[in-house]
Design a protein around this motif. Structure first.
Motif, PDB file in Angstrom:
ATOM      1  N   ILE A  82       6.991   9.343  -2.150  1.00  0.00           N
ATOM      2  CA  ILE A  82       5.997   8.693  -1.292  1.00  0.00           C
ATOM      3  C   ILE A  82       4.857   8.277  -2.209  1.00  0.00           C
ATOM      4  O   ILE A  82       4.293   9.125  -2.911  1.00  0.00           O
ATOM      5  N   ARG A  83       4.553   7.016  -2.247  1.00  0.00           N
ATOM      6  CA  ARG A  83       3.453   6.545  -3.091  1.00  0.00           C
ATOM      7  C   ARG A  83       2.464   5.759  -2.254  1.00  0.00           C
ATOM      8  O   ARG A  83       2.858   4.973  -1.389  1.00  0.00           O
ATOM      9  N   LEU A  84       1.181   6.000  -2.523  1.00  0.00           N
ATOM     10  CA  LEU A  84       0.132   5.277  -1.789  1.00  0.00           C
ATOM     11  C   LEU A  84      -0.770   4.616  -2.818  1.00  0.00           C
ATOM     12  O   LEU A  84      -1.402   5.301  -3.621  1.00  0.00           O
ATOM     13  N   GLY A  85      -0.803   3.288  -2.787  1.00  0.00           N
ATOM     14  CA  GLY A  85      -1.644   2.552  -3.716  1.00  0.00           C
ATOM     15  C   GLY A  85      -1.388   2.961  -5.163  1.00  0.00           C
ATOM     16  O   GLY A  85      -2.318   3.073  -5.961  1.00  0.00           O
ATOM     17  N   GLY A  86      -0.128   3.239  -5.481  1.00  0.00           N
ATOM     18  CA  GLY A  86       0.231   3.568  -6.853  1.00  0.00           C
ATOM     19  C   GLY A  86       0.199   5.050  -7.172  1.00  0.00           C
ATOM     20  O   GLY A  86       0.726   5.473  -8.202  1.00  0.00           O
ATOM     21  N   HIS A  87      -0.392   5.876  -6.300  1.00  0.00           N
ATOM     22  CA  HIS A  87      -0.443   7.320  -6.572  1.00  0.00           C
ATOM     23  C   HIS A  87       0.753   8.008  -5.944  1.00  0.00           C
ATOM     24  O   HIS A  87       1.078   7.760  -4.788  1.00  0.00           O
ATOM     25  N   ASP A  88       1.384   8.885  -6.700  1.00  0.00           N
ATOM     26  CA  ASP A  88       2.512   9.642  -6.172  1.00  0.00           C
ATOM     27  C   ASP A  88       1.989  10.791  -5.306  1.00  0.00           C
ATOM     28  O   ASP A  88       1.290  11.674  -5.792  1.00  0.00           O
ATOM     29  N   LEU A  89       2.318  10.760  -4.042  1.00  0.00           N
ATOM     30  CA  LEU A  89       1.828  11.800  -3.131  1.00  0.00           C
ATOM     31  C   LEU A  89       2.980  12.593  -2.516  1.00  0.00           C
ATOM     32  O   LEU A  89       2.823  13.255  -1.503  1.00  0.00           O
TER      33      LEU A  89
ATOM     34  N   ASP B 273      13.805   4.095   2.936  1.00  0.00           N
ATOM     35  CA  ASP B 273      13.063   3.168   2.090  1.00  0.00           C
ATOM     36  C   ASP B 273      12.203   2.317   3.004  1.00  0.00           C
ATOM     37  O   ASP B 273      12.727   1.679   3.914  1.00  0.00           O
ATOM     38  N   LEU B 274      10.915   2.307   2.741  1.00  0.00           N
ATOM     39  CA  LEU B 274      10.069   1.388   3.498  1.00  0.00           C
ATOM     40  C   LEU B 274       8.773   1.154   2.739  1.00  0.00           C
ATOM     41  O   LEU B 274       8.383   1.946   1.880  1.00  0.00           O
ATOM     42  N   SER B 275       8.148   0.028   3.048  1.00  0.00           N
ATOM     43  CA  SER B 275       6.853  -0.234   2.436  1.00  0.00           C
ATOM     44  C   SER B 275       5.948  -0.870   3.480  1.00  0.00           C
ATOM     45  O   SER B 275       6.425  -1.561   4.387  1.00  0.00           O
ATOM     46  N   VAL B 276       4.681  -0.606   3.369  1.00  0.00           N
ATOM     47  CA  VAL B 276       3.704  -1.202   4.262  1.00  0.00           C
ATOM     48  C   VAL B 276       2.618  -1.822   3.414  1.00  0.00           C
ATOM     49  O   VAL B 276       2.094  -1.181   2.497  1.00  0.00           O
ATOM     50  N   ARG B 277       2.300  -3.080   3.701  1.00  0.00           N
ATOM     51  CA  ARG B 277       1.269  -3.752   2.905  1.00  0.00           C
ATOM     52  C   ARG B 277      -0.078  -3.613   3.586  1.00  0.00           C
ATOM     53  O   ARG B 277      -0.166  -3.364   4.789  1.00  0.00           O
ATOM     54  N   ALA B 278      -1.110  -3.799   2.782  1.00  0.00           N
ATOM     55  CA  ALA B 278      -2.461  -3.762   3.347  1.00  0.00           C
ATOM     56  C   ALA B 278      -2.583  -4.876   4.366  1.00  0.00           C
ATOM     57  O   ALA B 278      -2.057  -5.967   4.159  1.00  0.00           O
TER      58      ALA B 278
ATOM     59  N   MET C 192       0.834  -1.205   0.000  1.00  0.00           N
ATOM     60  CA  MET C 192       0.000   0.000   0.000  1.00  0.00           C
ATOM     61  C   MET C 192       0.869   1.255   0.000  1.00  0.00           C
ATOM     62  O   MET C 192       0.800   2.076  -0.900  1.00  0.00           O
ATOM     63  N   LEU C 193       1.734   1.390   1.007  1.00  0.00           N
ATOM     64  CA  LEU C 193       2.613   2.565   1.080  1.00  0.00           C
ATOM     65  C   LEU C 193       4.000   2.177   0.583  1.00  0.00           C
ATOM     66  O   LEU C 193       4.559   1.156   1.013  1.00  0.00           O
ATOM     67  N   GLU C 194       4.514   2.987  -0.334  1.00  0.00           N
ATOM     68  CA  GLU C 194       5.874   2.763  -0.838  1.00  0.00           C
ATOM     69  C   GLU C 194       6.668   4.051  -0.651  1.00  0.00           C
ATOM     70  O   GLU C 194       6.372   5.052  -1.292  1.00  0.00           O
ATOM     71  N   VAL C 195       7.651   4.024   0.219  1.00  0.00           N
ATOM     72  CA  VAL C 195       8.516   5.194   0.406  1.00  0.00           C
ATOM     73  C   VAL C 195       9.896   4.807  -0.108  1.00  0.00           C
ATOM     74  O   VAL C 195      10.452   3.789   0.311  1.00  0.00           O
ATOM     75  N   THR C 196      10.421   5.614  -1.025  1.00  0.00           N
ATOM     76  CA  THR C 196      11.747   5.297  -1.556  1.00  0.00           C
ATOM     77  C   THR C 196      12.664   6.508  -1.489  1.00  0.00           C
ATOM     78  O   THR C 196      12.298   7.606  -1.902  1.00  0.00           O
TER      79      THR C 196
END
Lengths: 380, 512, 345
Positions: B319-326, B282-287, B261-265
């Motif tokens: 910072i990306r959330l569910g594919g959207h660049d935020l 760098d971190l990611s969090v899954r649903a 869900m959350l992708e921080v790179t």
């Protein structure tokens, strides 16, 4: 019956401190009058305050003319008070009402003179709009600077007040001086003058000012913009966290505040003064601060506070003529009222009242952003 | 040891605050020379109030204090210092922009004639004391340049410099790694050996059992028991502290992580002083997953949270959330995309204390339908705001007389529930929790933890940031360790042992 | 191309012009900067201890009035020298008393600091205007006289390079000259003495100071009273050393420019003094330009700028400097925040 008593109690809860602050201010000012009477040719006069306050009251309410004068003096104070009060709501202290008032008055005078021969329905509104925009522009500057750089509005607006006096003097001298007068001034406003509704100059500006009381109240209470303004004033950090934009809100509020002050200048110009000349001074500036504080920065409260201070201004000349007590006693009373509102502890002690609200909670934000490295809520 | 006369006796100490809270209700406390006496209790039980009374910061309504058997009155901290009482506050009483030496001598300055400071002499004395205690501290460095652990040592130096014989430490381990905690325990034992008495305030059972000679338990302003570590155990103490049997472990259940869900790179950001606080996160969090970030306070967690909320502009990374660049989206837009945030400081960010509950419960969605509409969408809908408040108050058991009372009048636990109720929306995609239970009582903590797990099981991605290592370890399905603006380690829950995680928190790498 | 060449020529000429007027500028800068510097030092002392004081303007005005009143009333009774000296003393005492009032309001009563300062300004405007109309105007008497400035011997004043600089600081009245010493003394005191350490401590973190036994209230009272005494001295300068008369509202925003100088100087005495000198220079330039008009195109341009613009320069400069500097300097952390001892009483 009990409902009536409940309502009375509610009003007392809100209004007791302001009312008692005024009473206390008059008592202290009476001492000032008595003590200072020693230095006059008549010598010590213990009853001088009674005479002076009597004349003040008579000048303000003693006749039809007096009442009209009170209302005429109150109109710019209503708008000026709203200007300061709106700023307070967002945690901003607009001491620049004097400057915004002058710019508004000047803009209205210039446009009014241009359109002097056009029909009033066109000329008066156009001159009013010019005054409003002038004031708004002059409020935008400190608002934008506060929002962007953190330069505190207390200093920038005072500096703009001083600059406005000088630059408007130059403008009247060099840019828009009307020919045919022995001193620099703008031309006759002719048809741009606000229509007089009742004899002795009860002009249209007075109901207009009252209209703005309700407009500002609606804005603050019923709209999301008002909610943003109040939230930024109460807690700028929470406002940012909630997705509001303090930079925008701060700029907007100061602009709106300047707009109201500009309208105050415009109605004074188009309803009373008639032309702009260097040396026009605006006691409206400081009066508006007292009005906003006395009204607890609530629009309805401001309406009543403005009428009260309008009465002081309208009655003071008669007091000075009849009793030789200098007109400046009004400034002293004003300072005392602010003192007792700021230090409401004194009022509570003297009159033994309890459990009333603090005067204006957003004021804490004004002090907190003082010279603060970051604009309200930090920069984004 | 037990036969020695007490160095400090507090008898019948009672304090009621103007708000009506009875913080201390006839508390008795006895501390003997050369003992470490633990004061155990939940947040809000009245431990800090009692110690503030001892230190002269709070005036008691009733009660007596005796030192060495003599009754004393302590009007202010100056009295306390003169009686040999020293205190290390939970929030350090250090002035960040001043040097260590200036902080230590403040109030008892070494001066030459004319009131001129002799900082050289001060530094010499501090070095001497530091050596005795085994500290390595440069007296000329500024407090703001020191780590939390070092700052705590400066606080202890301050007390020792003033010849404290009774040293109070208020939750000293709250901000430390397990290793730092061990070190500070060593220091306390050394001080005890030299005859000092130490009052150790805590709500952590295992620490109290490890360090204390005697334990006094306080609940709701009253002493409910006194124990020696040998006579008791964690479960007994917990029941005494809370007043009912409590499960010490959170039942997290099994997680069922879904898509990322959350992708921080490569996220970078500067702190308020312009230094690089985030150096490529760098971190990611899954649903359906709870990811916890452990780390000593001040390693960039605050900046990370602010960058995720949208309050701090990143200087690099995405910072990306569910594919959207935020990455550079506004706070508003992030919320629209399904992000929600529970801030660490509910008074600073989470609530407007002067506003009624209903406004607070709609605070972060004040401009969206149904809360606003009409002309240009700027007219507030008071009916929707009130209905929302009534619904959430019921759902989250927020105890308040009605939705119109100001949020500031609620207890800390209920205030936090207001924030949680508002943020735990049903369309939630990512929940960022920054110290969600700080300062709360056990009941509120349990409630909030249950809600978090509920949201996870409902499919939300949860990112938990906390300086309380225990909370991170209890709740997280995956634990990341943050050190100097970087993620330096990742552990699945079953491999995240206190010691291992703590070592990484302290050193940032396996090298040390 | 021509336009660019002309532009650079004008810039060059402006530089040459500014250089040539330096000897005219220097002697008047310090006098113009003195009230600003004293006001700014008042701000430094107040805010370093955590009290915001925007009432400096009013305190200056009030002190200016009472200094003048003293000098004016005692002029014939005790002679010009003694009456002026007493006037200065009265100004400092009035400043200190108003400081006491501000400290009481902000520290003890915990009134809003900004509002308390505003009240001070309005009260000063009212009281001085009231008494001016009541006492001074009807008396029809003359002024209180001014202090004669000190003059350096010509041999010193005419020294190359050093001469004008010495004149700048020492060919002045006693109050203006004292500023230099006050600045240096305060700079030392603030950073090297026990009083200074405690002042900074209560301004940064009053609770931390409280927990080591420092009386936060006492320290703040002391600083506010001392600082306002300096603002009082600034008032005495305006009436007794600079103009020799009193006009309503004669401080003209100097108290606020002083605050800008304080912020510009990052809350240090020397920095605040530098800020005051900067504003003094801007004001001096407006004066000098009208006396010594440059030749040629530059002269035409500078003459075409109306005098009101030059007069407005210090005000506009204040705004620009605030906007440029504020974000980059950090005020004392507890500035403007009243200290509440919780759980007391």
């Amino acid at each position: 019956m009990s409902r009536l008593r409940q309502a009375a109690r509610r009003i007392w809860r809100v209004a007791s401190i302001p009312l008692l602050a005024i009473v206390l201010a008059f008592i202290v000012a009476a001492f000032v009058i008595v003590i200072s009477s020693v230095f006059t040719s008549t010598g010590l006069d213990v009853f001088l305050p009674l005479g002076a306050y009597g004349s003040l009251l008579a000048g303000a309410f003693g006749s039809g003319t007096g009442i009209v004068n009170t209302l005429v003096a109150a109109a710019p104070l209503i708008l000026g008070g709203l200007a300061v009060g709106l700023g307070f709501k967002a945690g901003l202290f607009n001491i620049g009402v004097a400057g915004q008032f002058l710019v508004g008055a000047f803009a209205a005078a210039v446009v009014g003179a241009r359109l002097a021969d056009s029909p009033t329905v066109l000329a008066a509104p156009a001159a009013m709009v010019a005054g409003a925009l002038g004031g708004a522009a002059f409020g935008f500057i400190p608002g934008f600077l506060k929002a962007r750089t953190g330069a505190h509005e207390v200093v920038t607006t005072i500096m703009l007040n001083n600059a406005a006096v000088l630059l408007l003097t130059w403008a009247v001298n060099d840019l828009v001086r009307a020919p045919g007068f022995s001193f620099p001034r703008t031309g006759e406003i002719g048809n741009s003058a606000l229509p007089v509704l009742l004899p002795r100059n009860l002009h249209l500006g007075i109901p207009l000012a009252v209209l703005f009381v309700f407009a500002v109240r609606w804005l603050l209470d019923r709209t999301t913009i008002g909610f943003e303004i109040r939230t930024v004033g109460q807690n700028p950090n929470a406002a940012r966290y909630a997705g509001m934009r303090p930079v925008f809100v701060t700029t907007l509020t100061m602009t709106l505040s300047g707009l109201l002050a500009g309208i105050a200048g415009a109605i004074q110009m188009l309803g009373v003064i008639g032309f702009y000349a260097p040396g026009i001074t605006a006691s409206v500036g400081f009066d508006s601060i007292a009005v906003a504080l006395l009204g607890r920065s609530d629009p309805i409260g401001i309406l009543f506070a403005a009428i009260l201070f309008g009465a002081f201004r309208a009655g003071a000349p008669l007091m000075q003529i009849e009793t030789s007590v200098p007109i400046e006693i009004i400034d002293i009373i004003q300072a005392l009222v602010i003192l007792f509102l700021a230090a409401d502890l004194i009022v509570r002690r003297v009159f033994r009242v309890r459990s009333t609200k603090p005067v204006i909670s957003e004021l804490a934000t004004v002090a907190r952003t003082w010279a603060g490295g970051t604009p309200p809520g930090g920069a984004t | 040891m037990g036969d020695q006369p007490p160095v400090l006796e507090m008898r019948g100490i009672t304090k009621r605050f103007p708000t009506g809270t009875l913080a201390n209700d006839a508390i008795d406390l006895e501390v003997r020379p050369g003992e470490i006496h633990a004061l155990l209790g939940e947040n809000g039980a009245g431990k800090s109030t009692l110690m503030n009374i001892l230190y002269g910061l709070v005036t008691p309504d009733a009660g007596e204090i005796r030192i060495d058997g003599q009754p004393v009155t302590i009007h202010d901290p100056a009295d306390a210092i003169a009686r040999g009482i020293g205190m290390v506050h939970q929030h350090f009483m250090l002035i960040p922009v001043l040097a260590v030496a200036e902080n230590v001598v403040l109030g008892q300055e070494i001066v030459r004639p004319g009131g001129i400071l002799d900082l050289g002499e001060a530094a010499a004395r501090i070095n001497l004391l530091a050596k005795k205690l085994g500290f390595d501290i440069d007296p000329s460095s500024k407090i703001e340049e020191l780590s939390v652990g070092q700052q705590q040592r400066v606080e202890i130096l301050k007390a020792i410099y003033r010849n404290a014989r009774i040293l109070v430490l208020d939750e000293p381990t709250a901000v430390l790694t397990p290793q730092e905690t061990r070190e500070i325990f060593e220091v306390l034992r050394r001080l005890r050996a030299e005859g000092a008495s130490i009052i150790f305030i805590s709500h952590k059972l295992d620490e109290v059992l490890e360090i204390a000679d005697r334990i006094t338990v306080i609940r709701r302003g009253k002493v409910v028991g006194s124990r020696r570590p040998a006579e008791t155990n964690a479960n007994d103490l917990a029941e005494l502290m809370v007043g009912r049997a409590v499960s010490l472990r959170v039942d997290r259940g099994r997680s069922h992580p879904g898509a990322s869900m959350l992708e921080v790179t490569g996220l970078r950001a500067k702190n308020d002083r312009g230094q690089d606080a985030l150096q490529g996160i760098d971190l990611s969090v899954r649903a359906g997953e709870i990811v916890g970030i452990a780390g000593v306070a001040g390693n960039g967690q605050e900046e990370l949270v602010e960058a995720l909320i949208g309050l701090r502009k990143p200087t690099g990374g995405t910072i990306r959330l569910g594919g959207h660049d935020l990455t550079s989206a506004s706070v508003d837009r992030r919320r629209d995309r399904g992000m929600a945030f529970v801030p660490a400081d509910r008074h600073k960010y989470g609530l407007v204390l002067t506003y009624p509950l209903d406004d607070n419960l709609a605070l972060t969605r004040y401009g969206d339908p149904p809360f606003a509409g009409g002309f240009a969408g700027i007219i507030r809908n008071f009916r929707a705001i009130a209905e929302n408040a009534i619904r959430l108050m019921k759902e989250f058991d927020i105890r308040a007389p009605d939705p119109k009372v100001p949020a500031g009048t609620l207890s800390g636990g209920n205030q936090q529930k207001v924030v949680v109720a508002r943020e735990f929306r049903h369309d939630l995609k990512l929940l960022v929790l920054d110290q969600p239970t700080r300062g709360l009582d056990v009941g509120s903590i349990e409630f909030i933890h249950k809600q978090v797990i509920g949201r996870r099981d409902g499919g939300a991605a949860v990112l938990l940031i906390s300086a309380e290592l225990d909370e991170v370890l209890d709740l997280s399905d995956r634990v990341l360790v943050m050190f100097r603006g970087r993620i330096v380690g990742t552990f699945p829950a079953e491999e995240a042992q206190r010691e291992k995680v703590g070592l990484l928190m302290a050193t940032g790498g396996a090298r040390a | 191309m021509d336009a660019i060449a002309t532009f650079f020529r004008l810039i060059w000429e402006l530089g040459v012009y500014l250089f040539t007027v330096v000897p005219d500028l220097l002697p008047i800068i310090l006098a113009l900067a003195t009230p600003l510097a004293l006001g700014a030092l008042c701000g430094v002392l107040n805010e370093r201890s955590g009290v915001v004081n925007i009432g400096i303007e009013g305190i200056m005005l009030m002190a200016a009035f009472f200094a003048y009143l003293t000098g004016f009333a005692l002029h014939s009774a005790v002679g010009p020298g003694a009456s002026i000296a007493l006037g200065i003393l009265v100004a400092i005492i009035v400043g200190g008393l108003l400081g006491l009032a501000h400290a009481w309001l902000t520290v003890s009563v915990r009134a809003d600091q900004i509002i308390a300062g505003t009240m001070m300004n309005i009260a000063a405007f009212g009281v001085t205007g009231y008494l001016n109309r009541l006492i001074i105007t009807p008396s029809g008497l003359g002024g209180a006289g001014v202090i004669a400035p000190f003059h350096l011997p010509d041999a010193v004043a005419n020294l190359p390079i050093a001469g004008p600089v010495l004149v700048m600081f020492f060919d002045q009245g006693p109050i203006a000259m004292s500023v230099l010493f006050i600045v240096i003394a305060l700079q030392f005191a603030l950073f090297r003495t026990r009083w200074g350490l405690r002042t900074r401590a209560v301004g940064e973190h009053p609770k931390a100071a409280d927990t080591v036994g420092i009386d936060v209230y006492r320290q703040r009272y002391l600083n506010v009273i001392l600082g306002c005494g300096l603002a009082g001295l600034a008032g005495a300068f305006l009436t007794l050393e600079s103009t020799g008369s009193f006009q309503n509202g004669m401080t003209n925003g100097r108290g606020f420019i002083a605050l800008a100088a304080m912020i510009f100087g990052r809350w240090t005495p020397i920095g605040a003094f530098a800020g005051a000198l900067l504003f003094g220079t801007a004001t001096a330039l407006g004066v000098v330009v009208s006396i010594r008009v440059p030749e040629g195109d530059l002269g035409n341009i500078m003459r075409s700028i109306p005098s009101n613009w030059y007069a407005a320069l210090p005000y506009l400069m204040t705004i620009v400097i605030l906007a440029g500097v504020v974000g980059r300097s950090t005020p004392p952390a507890a500035d403007g925040v009243a200290y509440v001892k919780e759980g007391k009483g």
